[in-house]
Write an enzyme that holds these catalytic residues in place. Structure first.
Site, mmCIF file in Angstrom:
data_model
loop_
_atom_site.group_PDB
_atom_site.id
_atom_site.type_symbol
_atom_site.label_atom_id
_atom_site.label_comp_id
_atom_site.label_asym_id
_atom_site.label_seq_id
_atom_site.Cartn_x
_atom_site.Cartn_y
_atom_site.Cartn_z
ATOM 1 C CD GLU A 72 -2.989 -1.079 2.280
ATOM 2 O OE1 GLU A 72 -4.134 -1.425 1.991
ATOM 3 O OE2 GLU A 72 -2.670 -0.702 3.418
HETATM 4 C C1 TNX Z 1 -4.802 -3.615 4.657
HETATM 5 S S1 TNX Z 1 -3.716 -6.070 3.486
HETATM 6 C C2 TNX Z 1 -3.528 -3.649 5.170
HETATM 7 C C3 TNX Z 1 -3.321 -3.321 6.586
HETATM 8 C C4 TNX Z 1 -4.607 -3.061 7.290
HETATM 9 C C5 TNX Z 1 -5.649 -4.021 6.807
HETATM 10 C C6 TNX Z 1 -6.944 -3.973 7.537
HETATM 11 C C7 TNX Z 1 -2.389 -5.334 3.938
HETATM 12 C C8 TNX Z 1 -1.155 -6.008 3.644
HETATM 13 N N1 TNX Z 1 -2.431 -4.116 4.515
HETATM 14 O O1 TNX Z 1 -2.456 -2.235 6.708
HETATM 15 O O2 TNX Z 1 -4.385 -3.205 8.645
HETATM 16 O O3 TNX Z 1 -5.887 -3.747 5.458
HETATM 17 O O4 TNX Z 1 -7.756 -5.064 7.203
#
Ligand code: TNX
Length: 825
Positions: free
Chosen positions: A521
Site C-alpha cells: 500500500e
Molecule cells: C490492509 S492487506 C492492510 C493493513 C490493514 C488491513 C486492515 C495489507 C497487507 N495491509 O495495513 O491493517 O488492510 O484489514
C-alpha cells in the site's frame, strides 16, 4: 476502554459501554449513533450524531476547545450545523471545534453534533473511539471522556443497505446455515484434529491406570517435558503399584514422508505408545495428536483407556502461519506467548510478527532509542514530534496499555525462545517503504535532537526528505508516513535495524533466514516530488517511480542478503507498480527466481489469480487472501459483530471452504505455494478478549486447511458427490470443535474468549427449534425476554413456550455467547 457487549441481540437495543477511568472530574459525557444511512445517488452516505452533555459545573464555553476522537476513515470534514467545524488532525484523528457564532453549552444541556460519512456506515469501527476534550488555554491537558456509549443501530433508517448487500443475518438464516451439518454422536467424531494424513483404527484399547513412563531418545528435552505435563494434567492420580505403559519418543524416519514435521503415532496394547518424528518438531506435532485422543480432563482422574490405532501424519503445507499485528494496538508479551501456545496446539508453525506500522514501533532497537521512546508511545500532545497521536481509540493518555508499549530486547529474545521450543518460526516484519510513520517520525525527532546538539551525524538515519512536495494519501489517511527511497540514510536505517534484529535472533539461538519487509500500500504519488528521490533517479537513470520502486527493493534485498537472509513481503514486492489507482496487479519479472516470498493478500476483483500467476513466474507464495484468511474481517454484517469489512465477511465456514490450489498453477508453480496464513490486523482489537474473539475459532479452520490433506470434496468431479463429501467433512469439523477441541480448551485454560456464535432459531409447527454451528455447546433459553444465564433452562428439544424466546450457547466455563431471539406467537 472499549468493550463490545457480545451478548447483545440483533433485534434488541444494545449499547457499547466505556467504563469511566479518568481521574479528574470529567467535563462531558458523550453518546454516538447513526441517524440514517442514505442510499443517495451516485454515492451513498451516512448521517451520524455525537451528543455531548455538559456535566454539572462544567459548562462548555463558546470558544477555545476541541473535542478529539479517532475514527477509521470517511468522515466529511468542514463546517457543521450549529456553528461547529469538523477537522482532520492526522491519520484517523479528528476533532470538533466551535466556529464563530457558537453560543456555548450550559451545564446539564446536550449538544448534538451531526456529521456525515461518505459511503454507508455498516461497521462500528467507524464510530468515534477514545474521545477527549482539550481547552485551548491548556493545550497539553486532555480531559478523557470516560462516560461514552455508542448506540448500536436498530431502526430501519439506521440499517438501510442496498438490496443484497451487507444484509443482516437473522436467527432463521442462522438456523438454516447450521442445518448444513449433522449432529454427530461422540463415537463418530474425528479422533485427531486437524485431520491427519492417515489414521488406522485398531480393534482394542490400552488401559492407563497411571501416567505412562516417558522414554525419550536424544534431542527431545522439550517434548519429554511436554509429554509429562500432558499426562500430569490428564491423569493427576494413578495407581503407583501398576506398571506404567511406556510412551516412547524418538527422532527417526517416517516412511515415505520428507517433512521434518512428519510423525508416526502408534498406540497398541502390546507395545504401548510410541511417537517417531522426522525431527523433534514431528515428535511435538505427534504429541498434540496424542493430546486429542485423551478424554476431556476430569479433576482427579485416576485411569482411562486410549484406543489402539496408528497414525502416519505430515502437513499438507510447510508454511502454516498466523500474522499478529501488535503495531496498531499493542499486546503484551504474555498474550504473544498465549498465541504461540494456541498455534502449537493446532500445529501452526509460523508467527508473522507485524511489529511496526504507522501507529507504532514495538521492538527495542539498539542504538535507536527514539524508535521506542517516541514510536512506541501514543497520546495527546500539543506539540508535533513528541510522541505519536492517539489511534484506534487509545485515547490521550500515554499509559494506555494498547496504545503504548514495546518489547525490550530481552522480551523479544524470550518470545523467540518460547516459539522455538514449540517449533514455531518467528518472522519479524518491519514495514517499508509505506506504513512507516512511527519510524519516520521517530527518526525526524532524532534528527532534530542531534541537530540541536550540533551533532554532524544528525541525518545518519533520517527517512524524510524535508523538501518533499509529493501529494498522496494512504488508506489510513496519512501523507507523511513513507520512507524516502532517494536518501542514503534510509538504507543506513534499514541496514541498522535488520542487523539489530538479526543479532537478537542469533542471541536467542534461532538465526533469521528471512525477514518480512512489508511493501504494501505505498500510495500513488509518494516520492514523486521529492528532490532527493528525483536526484537518485537521475543518478541511477531510473525512468519512472516504478523503476525507483524496484531500485528500493533491490537495495533492501541486498541488505537482507548481506545479513544472510532472503526477502519476504506483501505481494506488492513482486508486482509491477503502475500509475493507476486500483489497476489490476501484474507480475514483476524483475525479482522472480530470486527467493522472494510473496504474501498475497490481494484477491480482490481483477486480482483473484495474482498469487498463481506469481507462483508460475517463479515467486514463492504464502496465500493470505483477504476474502478467506483475514481474521480482522467481521463474521457478518450485523452491527454487533466486531471487525472490519473492506474485504467482505469471513464466517468460520468461509475459512473452512478456502481452496488454496488452482488448476491455473503449472507444475513448477504448484511447488512455489509454500502454504497459507491467517492475518489479524488489529485496528479493532483493543483488548485480549477482542483478539480471542476474532481469532478463535476461525484459526481452527485455518489449521485444518493448512495441515490436512487436500480434502476429497475439493477434488470430486461430480457436484452431488462433492456436496455429500463436503457435508460429511464439515460435520466432522464442527462437531469435533464443539464436542472436543473447544471444551478441551475451556477445561485446560479457560482464558480464550473465543466467539460463541448466536444460536439459529426457527418456529415450526408452533414450536421453537434451536441449533448451533458447533454442536456440543450447551444451549440455554429464557421465555421472559431476558438474556439466558448459566442457570437458565437447557434446550433439550423443540420449545413449546409462547412469546419471546431468547437463546444463547455456553462454553464449559459458563460463558455465554451472543443471544438470539425469536417470537413464538
Ligand atoms: C490492509 S492487506 C492492510 C493493513 C490493514 C488491513 C486492515 C495489507 C497487507 N495491509 O495495513 O491493517 O488492510 O484489514
Amino acid at each position: 476502554m472499549m468493550r463490545y457487549h457480545l451478548a447483545a441481540c440483533v433485534l434488541a437495543l444494545s449499547t457499547l459501554t466505556f467504563p469511566v477511568h479518568a481521574a479528574q472530574r470529567e467535563p462531558l459525557k458523550m453518546r454516538w449513533e447513526v441517524l440514517r444511512n442514505e442510499l443517495t445517488q451516485p454515492r451513498s452516505r451516512t448521517k451520524a450524531r455525537i451528543s455531548i452533555t455538559a456535566l454539572k459545573g462544567k459548562a462548555l464555553p463558546a470558544q477555545g476547545w476541541s473535542l478529539y476522537f479517532n475514527t477509521a476513515y470517511g468522515i466529511v470534514t468542514g463546517p457543521l450545523d450549529g456553528q461547529l467545524t469538523m477537522e482532520k488532525v492526522s491519520g484517523g484523528l479528528y476533532r470538533v471545534r466551535p466556529a464563530a457564532g457558537f453560543k456555548g453549552l450550559n451545564a446539564g444541556r446536550t449538544l448534538h453534533v451531526d456529521y456525515y460519512f461518505s459511503g454507508l456506515l455498516i461497521k462500528m469501527e467507524r464510530a468515534p473511539a477514545g474521545p477527549y476534550l482539550v481547552y485551548d488555554a491548556e493545550p497539553d491537558v486532555a480531559h478523557v471522556i470516560g462516560d461514552y456509549q455508542m448506540l448500536l443501530p436498530t431502526r430501519s433508517a439506521q440499517l438501510q443497505r442496498p438490496a443484497g448487500e451487507h444484509e443482516l443475518v437473522t436467527p432463521q438464516q442462522t438456523y438454516r446455515n447450521n442445518a448444513g451439518a449433522d449432529v454427530l454422536p461422540a463415537a463418530a467424531l474425528p479422533l485427531v484434529f486437524p485431520t491427519p494424513l492417515a489414521l488406522k483404527p485398531g480393534a482394542g484399547r490400552v488401559h492407563l491406570a497411571r501416567a505412562p513412563q516417558v522414554i525419550s531418545g536424544p534431542g527431545l528435552k522439550y517434548e519429554t517435558a511436554l509429554a509429562r505435563a500432558l499426562f500430569a494434567r490428564y491423569l493427576p492420580q494413578g495407581d503407583a503399584s501398576r506398571t506404567p505403559v511406556p510412551l516412547r519418543l524418538r527422532i527417526g524416519v517416517v516412511d515415505g514422508q520428507r517433512s521434518p514435521e512428519a510423525y508416526e503415532l502408534s498406540i497398541s496394547a502390546d507395545d504401548g505408545i510410541s511417537i517417531t518424528g522426522n525431527s523433534a518438531a514431528g515428535v511435538a506435532r505427534g504429541l498434540q495428536s496424542l493430546h486429542d485422543l485423551l478424554p476431556l480432563p476430569t479433576p482427579g482422574a485416576a485411569q482411562f483407556d486410549l484406543p489402539e490405532l496408528s497414525v502416519t501424519d505430515a502437513p499438507r503445507f510447510a508454511y502454516r502461519g498466523f500474522q499478529l499485528d501488535v503495531a496498531r494496538n499493542f499486546q503484551p508479551k504474555e498474550v504473544v506467548m498465549k498465541t504461540l501456545d494456541l498455534m502449537a496446539t493446532y500445529k501452526l508453525n509460523k508467527l508473522h510478527f507485524h511489529l511496526t506500522d504507522d501507529e507504532g514501533w514495538r521492538l527495542e532497537i539498539g542504538g535507536l532509542p527514539e524508535l521506542t521512546s517516541i514510536g512506541a508511545v501514543r497520546g495527546h500532545s500539543a506539540l508535533e514530534g513528541v510522541r505519536l497521536p492517539p489511534a484506534y481509540g487509545s485515547g490521550p493518555r500515554i499509559d494506555d496499555p494498547h496504545g503504548s508499549g514495546y518489547y525490550t530486547r530481552a522480551d523479544y529474545i524470550e518470545i523467540l525462545r518460547y516459539a522455538a521450543a514449540r517449533h514455531i518460526e518467528v518472522i519479524p516484519e518491519v514495514e517499508m517503504p509505506g506504513h512507516a510513520r512511527a519510524a519516520v517520525k521517530s527518526m525526524e525527532a532524532r534528527y532534530r535532537r542531534m541537530t540541536a546538539a550540533g551533532d554532524k551525524d544528525a541525518a545518519q538515519f533520517l527517512l524524510t526528505d524535508f523538501d518533499d512536495r509529493s501529494v498522496y494519501r494512504s488508506p489510513q489517511q496519512y501523507n507523511d508516513h513513507v520512507i524516502n527511497a532517494g536518501l542514503e540514510s534510509s538504507y543506513a536505517f534499514i541496514d541498522h535495524v535488520v542487523g539489530q534484529i538479526a543479532a537478537m535472533h542469533r542471541e536467542a539461538g534461532v538465526p533469521l533466514t528471512t525477514m518480512h519487509v512489508g511493501g504494501d500500500e505505498l500510495p500513488l504519488g509518494a516520492w514523486e516530488r521529492s528532490p532527493a528521490s528525483q536526484a537518485l533517479m537521475r543518478r541511477e537513470q531510473l525512468a519512472s517511480i516504478a523503476d525507483l520502486w524496484d531500485y528500493f527493493h533491490d537495495r533492501v534485498d541486498g541488505i537482507l542478503r548481506k545479513h544472510g537472509m532472503t526477502a519476504s513481503g506483501w505481494e506488492e514486492l513482486g508486482a509491477r507498480r503502475t500509475a493507476k489507482e486500483d489497476a489490476p496487479l501484474s507480475v514483476n519479472p524483475r525479482f522472480a527466481q530470486r527467493g522472494f516470498s510473496l504474501y498475497v493478500w490481494n484477491n480482490t476483483p481483477g486480482n483473484e489469480d495474482f498469487a498463481y500467476r506469481a507462483a508460475n513466474a517463479g515467486y514463492d507464495i504464502v496465500l493470505a487472501p483477504v476474502t478467506n484468511m483475514y481474521l480482522d474481517m467481521a463474521t457478518n454484517a450485523n452491527p454487533e459483530e466486531p471487525g472490519v469489512n473492506w474485504g467482505g465477511y469471513v464466517e468460520l465456514e468461509t475459512v473452512y471452504n478456502f481452496q488454496p490450489m488452482s488448476a491455473q498453477l503449472t507444475e513448477a508453480g504448484r511447488k512455489r505455494i509454500r502454504g497459507v496464513e491467517a492475518t489479524l490486523f488489529s485496528e479493532t482489537v483493543r483488548t485480549t478478549s477482542q483478539l480471542d474473539y476474532l481469532m478463535m475459532p476461525r484459526l481452527l479452520a485455518v489449521a485444518e486447511r493448512a495441515w490436512a490433506p487436500d480434502p476429497d470434496w475439493a477434488q470430486a468431479g461430480d457436484a452431488l458427490q462433492a456436496a455429500a463429501l463436503r457435508r460429511a467433512a464439515w460435520s466432522g469439523f464442527v462437531n469435533v470443535l464443539g464436542q472436543r477441541v473447544l471444551p478441551r480448551l475451556d477445561l485446560e485454560r479457560g482464558d480464550v474468549a473465543y466467539r460463541i456464535a448466536p444460536p439459529g432459531m426457527v418456529v415450526e409447527g408452533g414450536k421453537v427449534l434451536v441449533n448451533h454451528v458447533l454442536p456440543g455447546l450447551t444451549l440455554r433459553y429464557t421465555t421472559d425476554g431476558s438474556a439466558p444465564t448459566a442457570r437458565s433452562k437447557p434446550v433439550t428439544g423443540p420449545i413449546a413456550a409462547k412469546g419471546t424466546i431468547s437463546a444463547a450457547a455456553f462454553d464449559r466455563t459458563g460463558r455465554a455467547g451472543m443471544v438470539a431471539r425469536i417470537i413464538n406467537r
